[in-house]
Motif scaffolding. Sequence first.
Motif, PDB file in Angstrom:
ATOM      1  N   PHE A  63      24.150  12.848  15.204  1.00 51.50           N
ATOM      2  CA  PHE A  63      23.461  14.027  15.736  1.00 51.50           C
ATOM      3  C   PHE A  63      22.588  14.667  14.653  1.00 51.50           C
ATOM      4  CE2 PHE A  63      27.466  13.598  18.108  1.00 51.50           C
ATOM      5  CZ  PHE A  63      26.949  13.417  19.381  1.00 51.50           C
ATOM      6  N   GLU A  64      23.099  14.694  13.416  1.00 54.89           N
ATOM      7  CA  GLU A  64      22.290  15.208  12.314  1.00 54.89           C
ATOM      8  C   GLU A  64      21.084  14.303  12.073  1.00 54.89           C
ATOM      9  OE1 GLU A  64      22.782  18.055  10.741  1.00 54.89           O
ATOM     10  OE2 GLU A  64      24.490  18.466  12.006  1.00 54.89           O
ATOM     11  N   LEU A  65      21.270  12.996  12.268  1.00 49.42           N
ATOM     12  CA  LEU A  65      20.154  12.054  12.121  1.00 49.42           C
ATOM     13  C   LEU A  65      19.084  12.324  13.185  1.00 49.42           C
ATOM     14  CD1 LEU A  65      19.901   9.743  10.015  1.00 49.42           C
ATOM     15  CD2 LEU A  65      20.402   8.156  11.880  1.00 49.42           C
ATOM     16  N   MET A  66      19.527  12.637  14.397  1.00 47.86           N
ATOM     17  CA  MET A  66      18.569  12.967  15.455  1.00 47.86           C
ATOM     18  C   MET A  66      17.809  14.252  15.124  1.00 47.86           C
ATOM     19  SD  MET A  66      21.055  12.106  18.683  1.00 47.86           S
ATOM     20  CE  MET A  66      20.043  13.007  19.852  1.00 47.86           C
ATOM     21  N   ARG A  67      18.528  15.230  14.529  1.00 45.51           N
ATOM     22  CA  ARG A  67      17.864  16.497  14.197  1.00 45.51           C
ATOM     23  C   ARG A  67      16.877  16.318  13.050  1.00 45.51           C
ATOM     24  NH1 ARG A  67      23.368  18.502  14.859  1.00 45.51           N
ATOM     25  NH2 ARG A  67      23.556  19.602  16.835  1.00 45.51           N
ATOM     26  N   ILE A  68      17.212  15.467  12.079  1.00 45.24           N
ATOM     27  CA  ILE A  68      16.271  15.249  10.980  1.00 45.24           C
ATOM     28  C   ILE A  68      15.019  14.557  11.500  1.00 45.24           C
ATOM     29  CG2 ILE A  68      17.096  13.008  10.167  1.00 45.24           C
ATOM     30  CD1 ILE A  68      16.113  15.928   7.938  1.00 45.24           C
ATOM     31  N   CYS A  69      15.174  13.674  12.482  1.00 47.09           N
ATOM     32  CA  CYS A  69      13.999  13.065  13.112  1.00 47.09           C
ATOM     33  C   CYS A  69      13.175  14.114  13.855  1.00 47.09           C
ATOM     34  CB  CYS A  69      14.438  11.964  14.078  1.00 47.09           C
ATOM     35  SG  CYS A  69      15.123  10.497  13.290  1.00 47.09           S
ATOM     36  N   ARG A  70      13.859  15.013  14.532  1.00 49.07           N
ATOM     37  CA  ARG A  70      13.158  16.063  15.266  1.00 49.07           C
ATOM     38  C   ARG A  70      12.450  17.018  14.318  1.00 49.07           C
ATOM     39  NH1 ARG A  70      17.371  19.000  18.327  1.00 49.07           N
ATOM     40  NH2 ARG A  70      17.848  16.883  19.019  1.00 49.07           N
ATOM     41  N   SER A  71      13.099  17.299  13.182  1.00 46.11           N
ATOM     42  CA  SER A  71      12.529  18.248  12.223  1.00 46.11           C
ATOM     43  C   SER A  71      11.314  17.685  11.505  1.00 46.11           C
ATOM     44  CB  SER A  71      13.601  18.658  11.206  1.00 46.11           C
ATOM     45  OG  SER A  71      13.068  19.489  10.203  1.00 46.11           O
ATOM     46  N   THR A  72      11.385  16.408  11.126  1.00 50.35           N
ATOM     47  CA  THR A  72      10.308  15.806  10.329  1.00 50.35           C
ATOM     48  C   THR A  72       9.287  15.052  11.166  1.00 50.35           C
ATOM     49  OG1 THR A  72      11.613  13.790   9.965  1.00 50.35           O
ATOM     50  CG2 THR A  72      11.849  15.581   8.359  1.00 50.35           C
ATOM     51  N   GLY A  73       9.611  14.795  12.431  1.00 54.96           N
ATOM     52  CA  GLY A  73       8.702  14.026  13.265  1.00 54.96           C
ATOM     53  C   GLY A  73       8.822  12.536  13.074  1.00 54.96           C
ATOM     54  N   ALA A  74       9.922  12.062  12.479  1.00 55.85           N
ATOM     55  CA  ALA A  74      10.117  10.644  12.222  1.00 55.85           C
ATOM     56  C   ALA A  74      10.758   9.950  13.423  1.00 55.85           C
ATOM     57  CB  ALA A  74      10.984  10.441  10.979  1.00 55.85           C
ATOM     58  N   THR A  75      10.664   8.628  13.415  1.00 54.33           N
ATOM     59  CA  THR A  75      11.331   7.795  14.417  1.00 54.33           C
ATOM     60  C   THR A  75      12.403   6.979  13.712  1.00 54.33           C
ATOM     61  OG1 THR A  75       9.321   7.622  15.744  1.00 54.33           O
ATOM     62  CG2 THR A  75      11.039   5.990  16.145  1.00 54.33           C
ATOM     63  N   ALA A  76      13.635   7.048  14.215  1.00 56.65           N
ATOM     64  CA  ALA A  76      14.732   6.304  13.589  1.00 56.65           C
ATOM     65  C   ALA A  76      14.560   4.810  13.838  1.00 56.65           C
ATOM     66  CB  ALA A  76      16.068   6.795  14.141  1.00 56.65           C
ATOM     67  N   LEU A  77      14.565   4.021  12.771  1.00 62.00           N
ATOM     68  CA  LEU A  77      14.386   2.582  12.849  1.00 62.00           C
ATOM     69  C   LEU A  77      15.726   1.873  12.736  1.00 62.00           C
ATOM     70  CD1 LEU A  77      11.287   2.256  10.477  1.00 62.00           C
ATOM     71  CD2 LEU A  77      11.304   2.480  12.967  1.00 62.00           C
ATOM     72  N   ALA A  78      15.895   0.817  13.525  1.00 57.10           N
ATOM     73  CA  ALA A  78      17.158   0.066  13.536  1.00 57.10           C
ATOM     74  C   ALA A  78      17.152  -1.089  12.548  1.00 57.10           C
ATOM     75  CB  ALA A  78      17.435  -0.456  14.935  1.00 57.10           C
ATOM     76  N   LYS A  79      16.060  -1.259  11.801  1.00 58.84           N
ATOM     77  CA  LYS A  79      15.954  -2.349  10.831  1.00 58.84           C
ATOM     78  C   LYS A  79      15.249  -1.819   9.595  1.00 58.84           C
ATOM     79  CE  LYS A  79      14.425  -7.177  10.468  1.00 58.84           C
ATOM     80  NZ  LYS A  79      13.684  -8.275  11.140  1.00 58.84           N
ATOM     81  N   PHE A  80      15.706  -2.278   8.408  1.00 55.90           N
ATOM     82  CA  PHE A  80      15.125  -1.787   7.163  1.00 55.90           C
ATOM     83  C   PHE A  80      13.781  -2.482   6.908  1.00 55.90           C
ATOM     84  CE2 PHE A  80      15.018  -1.664   2.369  1.00 55.90           C
ATOM     85  CZ  PHE A  80      14.739  -0.299   2.306  1.00 55.90           C
ATOM     86  N   VAL A  81      12.750  -1.894   7.503  1.00 61.52           N
ATOM     87  CA  VAL A  81      11.380  -2.396   7.363  1.00 61.52           C
ATOM     88  C   VAL A  81      10.472  -1.211   7.066  1.00 61.52           C
ATOM     89  CG1 VAL A  81      11.728  -4.385   8.885  1.00 61.52           C
ATOM     90  CG2 VAL A  81      11.015  -2.182   9.856  1.00 61.52           C
ATOM     91  N   PRO A  82       9.282  -1.444   6.508  1.00 61.91           N
ATOM     92  CA  PRO A  82       8.355  -0.333   6.267  1.00 61.91           C
ATOM     93  C   PRO A  82       7.946   0.318   7.585  1.00 61.91           C
ATOM     94  CG  PRO A  82       7.685  -2.284   5.039  1.00 61.91           C
ATOM     95  CD  PRO A  82       8.767  -2.720   5.967  1.00 61.91           C
ATOM     96  N   PRO A  83       7.990   1.647   7.693  1.00 65.31           N
ATOM     97  CA  PRO A  83       7.618   2.320   8.942  1.00 65.31           C
ATOM     98  C   PRO A  83       6.103   2.341   9.139  1.00 65.31           C
ATOM     99  CG  PRO A  83       8.121   3.939   7.266  1.00 65.31           C
ATOM    100  CD  PRO A  83       8.399   2.599   6.647  1.00 65.31           C
ATOM    101  N   ARG A  84       5.697   2.298  10.397  1.00 66.05           N
ATOM    102  CA  ARG A  84       4.285   2.505  10.701  1.00 66.05           C
ATOM    103  C   ARG A  84       3.938   3.971  10.494  1.00 66.05           C
ATOM    104  NH1 ARG A  84       5.739  -0.093  15.563  1.00 66.05           N
ATOM    105  NH2 ARG A  84       5.264   1.884  16.616  1.00 66.05           N
ATOM    106  N   GLU A  85       2.651   4.259  10.543  1.00 62.98           N
ATOM    107  CA  GLU A  85       2.214   5.625  10.285  1.00 62.98           C
ATOM    108  C   GLU A  85       2.776   6.605  11.321  1.00 62.98           C
ATOM    109  OE1 GLU A  85       0.544   8.280   7.763  1.00 62.98           O
ATOM    110  OE2 GLU A  85       0.554   6.093   7.523  1.00 62.98           O
ATOM    111  N   ASP A  86       2.882   6.138  12.559  1.00 58.82           N
ATOM    112  CA  ASP A  86       3.405   7.019  13.609  1.00 58.82           C
ATOM    113  C   ASP A  86       4.928   7.081  13.620  1.00 58.82           C
ATOM    114  OD1 ASP A  86       3.525   4.347  14.350  1.00 58.82           O
ATOM    115  OD2 ASP A  86       3.540   4.822  16.492  1.00 58.82           O
ATOM    116  N   GLN A  87       5.597   6.245  12.806  1.00 58.61           N
ATOM    117  CA  GLN A  87       7.062   6.257  12.750  1.00 58.61           C
ATOM    118  C   GLN A  87       7.609   7.053  11.568  1.00 58.61           C
ATOM    119  OE1 GLN A  87       7.757   2.025  12.588  1.00 58.61           O
ATOM    120  NE2 GLN A  87       8.111   1.871  14.809  1.00 58.61           N
ATOM    121  N   ALA A  88       6.750   7.369  10.612  1.00 63.73           N
ATOM    122  CA  ALA A  88       7.184   8.112   9.426  1.00 63.73           C
ATOM    123  C   ALA A  88       7.218   9.608   9.719  1.00 63.73           C
ATOM    124  CB  ALA A  88       6.260   7.815   8.249  1.00 63.73           C
TER     125      ALA A  88
END
Length: 542
Positions: free
Chosen positions: A316-341
């Motif tokens: 739930f804290e992970l979901m809130r950090i995504c909501r706070s920063t505008g990030a998208t949680a990734l299920a694989k350790f790969v470089p995020p796209r610009e819209d996922q960061a």
Amino acid sequence: MVSATTISKTEAERIFNESTQMQQGAEDVLERSIHACKELQQILATSFGPTGMNKLVVNALEKLFLTSDAEKIMEEMDVVHPAAKLLFLAAKHQKTEHGDGTNFVVLLCSSLLSNAEDLVKDGISPEKIVDGFKAAHRALLASLETGSGAVSLDDEKAAQRILSTAMQTKQHGGGKELARLVATACSHVFGREGRFNSDNIRTVKVLGGSQSFFVPGMVFTRHPESTIQDAARPKIAVYTCPIDLARTETKGTVLLRNKEDMLAVTASEERLMEEHVKAVADAGVRAIVTGDSINDLMMQYINKYCLLAIRVVSKFELMRICRSTGATALAKFVPPREDQAGFCYEIGTDEVGSTPITVFRQEEAKKSRVATIVLRAATQNVLDDMERAVENGVRTFGSLVKDQQYVYGGGAAEIEMARLVSKEAESVRGVEQYGMKKYAESLEVVAKTLSENSGKNGAVCVADLYAEHSEGKTSRGASTVYDAENTLDCAEHEVLDLLRPKKSAIELSVETAITILRVNQIIMSRPAHGPKPAAQRQQDFQ
């Protein structure tokens, strides 16, 4: 066919289990139900208002609670009487929906039942009393709508005044400061599109000290795992997976003939790990947040490329950090796209007392999607009570978003409604007018209880309020200052109650009272089988 009210004890034994308890007879059942609600009222009345007292409750698990929250007190007392349980459920619904008015529901409903008991003893049937209550309630709602004002959601000070009235009853002496923090936090996360999500307001409890504060963003009670502890305007990548190399589902066999083969395998793994971390760093990422573990070797390369890494255990804290920063949680350790960061103004670490904290802070001048209130107090019980007060304040702000209308607090609105309902009852013919008058008399319990809890004579206060309201001073309410006058001007002292929670509390109180008045039989089956609770140990609170 035998009716339910004429079942004899012998017939009941053939129908129900031998351990089934049955209470029947309209007068006997009603009297028992009313007395149960009145006992509940006597317990909670002294906790009503800003001068109300706290209760020290020890539940069945021997956990100690120190609070003046009526819903929490009833929940930990484990109310079992059916009528009192109905009252508890009504108060619980009021708290869940609006945050404020739980004790009000108990006081008003119990007062309605107490006055109805007097009419029953005088020979008036419960059905006629119910009709009178319904007629009075219709007249009350009409007067409640006409005597209200409105506040603007853009005015943070106005929201603070509304929240202060609701929260001072939960935190004696510290309600105004908490109301200021809650109003600031709610104003930051309140969207321009008119939506408000109470889940966006977080609380972090830090033991010790007394100065609570507000942070526009997220706060975690731990430091980052990396050697880099701070970052300014970082690009953030959020992962739900472990920070490690991906593992295949099938098993493989590696044949190692000599030490050179072993070193080659190890070197290839290290090279792959470094390539993964370097790819993330080359994408512009300066902070990594994960909800799982971080490989030690991965951490070495994270430190090498000067990245900040922190673990967030709660999803739930992970979901809130995504909501706070505008990030998208990734299920694989790969470089995020610009819209996922994600992005934030700064990430910093600090210590509050002896507790380490990491702050994901957004710019205070802009609206952030998540806000955090860091609560500080000397004991854990006080911290828990402050957290409940903040939750109530956030729910009250949610009601403010839906309806900005308010009425005067301190019992002023209730006295004015009682005066108008009594006047309306004079024009009603029949037995119903007695129910209407008792309904109006029940509304006096708010001002009377507020006055008594501040050490004054409640009856004298109610009489003074009626005299002032008859002169047109409808903003006069009960004063809770011991060495002051019995009444005060609620408009001048900014004692305001939201209309929406007030209306809901009155409706719940009336509906619960009517439901109890219509009960003529209580049938209680035996409790479910299970292990017996452990014996209670004697505790010394001296």
